[in-house]
Design a protein around this motif. Structure first.
Motif, mmCIF file in Angstrom:
data_model
loop_
_atom_site.group_PDB
_atom_site.id
_atom_site.type_symbol
_atom_site.label_atom_id
_atom_site.label_comp_id
_atom_site.label_asym_id
_atom_site.label_seq_id
_atom_site.Cartn_x
_atom_site.Cartn_y
_atom_site.Cartn_z
ATOM 1 N N ASN A 288 61.112 -76.355 -68.932
ATOM 2 C CA ASN A 288 62.295 -75.501 -68.987
ATOM 3 C C ASN A 288 62.656 -75.037 -67.573
ATOM 4 O O ASN A 288 61.923 -75.294 -66.614
ATOM 5 N N GLN A 289 63.779 -74.367 -67.449
ATOM 6 C CA GLN A 289 64.313 -73.961 -66.144
ATOM 7 C C GLN A 289 63.305 -73.126 -65.351
ATOM 8 O O GLN A 289 63.163 -73.286 -64.146
ATOM 9 N N GLU A 290 62.576 -72.242 -66.024
ATOM 10 C CA GLU A 290 61.626 -71.367 -65.341
ATOM 11 C C GLU A 290 60.437 -72.138 -64.758
ATOM 12 O O GLU A 290 59.784 -71.668 -63.831
ATOM 13 N N ASN A 291 60.138 -73.307 -65.312
ATOM 14 C CA ASN A 291 58.984 -74.087 -64.871
ATOM 15 C C ASN A 291 59.359 -75.273 -63.994
ATOM 16 O O ASN A 291 58.549 -76.161 -63.774
ATOM 17 N N LEU A 292 60.594 -75.301 -63.495
ATOM 18 C CA LEU A 292 61.070 -76.375 -62.626
ATOM 19 C C LEU A 292 61.109 -75.869 -61.192
ATOM 20 O O LEU A 292 61.614 -74.785 -60.917
ATOM 21 N N ASN A 293 60.542 -76.639 -60.266
ATOM 22 C CA ASN A 293 60.519 -76.266 -58.851
ATOM 23 C C ASN A 293 61.088 -77.401 -58.010
ATOM 24 O O ASN A 293 60.734 -78.562 -58.217
ATOM 25 N N GLY B 163 57.332 -79.698 -62.028
ATOM 26 C CA GLY B 163 57.511 -78.842 -63.193
ATOM 27 C C GLY B 163 56.322 -78.990 -64.114
ATOM 28 O O GLY B 163 55.505 -79.898 -63.954
ATOM 29 N N LYS C 31 70.193 -79.055 -61.353
ATOM 30 C CA LYS C 31 70.444 -78.474 -62.671
ATOM 31 C C LYS C 31 69.511 -79.137 -63.659
ATOM 32 O O LYS C 31 69.070 -80.279 -63.450
ATOM 33 N N LEU C 32 69.179 -78.429 -64.708
ATOM 34 C CA LEU C 32 68.292 -78.950 -65.748
ATOM 35 C C LEU C 32 69.028 -78.876 -67.076
ATOM 36 O O LEU C 32 69.507 -77.816 -67.473
ATOM 37 N N THR C 33 69.135 -80.029 -67.754
ATOM 38 C CA THR C 33 69.789 -80.096 -69.052
ATOM 39 C C THR C 33 68.902 -80.893 -69.987
ATOM 40 O O THR C 33 68.706 -82.091 -69.777
#
Length: 108
Positions: A46-51, A63, A103-105
């Motif tokens: 998820n967005q919080e776990n993506l670096n 991530g 961006k993450l989708t």
């Protein structure tokens, strides 16, 4: 037509401990007139776990997935594995680091 049934297990399945492992995600690099584009598949991230980090001309994408929540459930069989994803790309000197975006989708 055959109908499949799931037999009830008399006791819950013992949880299998999988060690968290780091894998290289599937990715695609493309170039347009204006930009380079990297698409990476990071299922479960998820967005919080993506670096996304840039250091010394290396773009690092990483991530991790979160633990599967089984609270209140009676798992019969579990094959979900916690994963870390990581890949690095050497970027050309002419790329302006301030113009890098992401961006993450749905894990992509």
């Amino acid at each position: 037509m055959t109908t499949a049934t799931l037999e009830k297990v008399s006791k819950p399945a013992a949880p299998v401990k999988h060690e968290r492992r780091t894998v290289i995600p599937e990715y695609k690099v493309s170039q347009t007139e204006e930009a380079y584009e990297i698409q990476a598949h990071l299922p479960g991230v998820n967005q919080e776990n993506l670096n996304i980090e840039l250091e010394d001309q290396w773009l690092k994408l990483s991530g991790n997935t979160e633990n599967l929540d089984t609270e209140g459930l009676n798992p019969l069989h579990i094959e979900f594995t916690e994963r870390n994803y990581e890949c690095k790309f050497k970027i050309p000197n002419q790329i302006d680091p301030d113009l890098i975006s992401a961006k993450l989708t749905n894990g992509v």
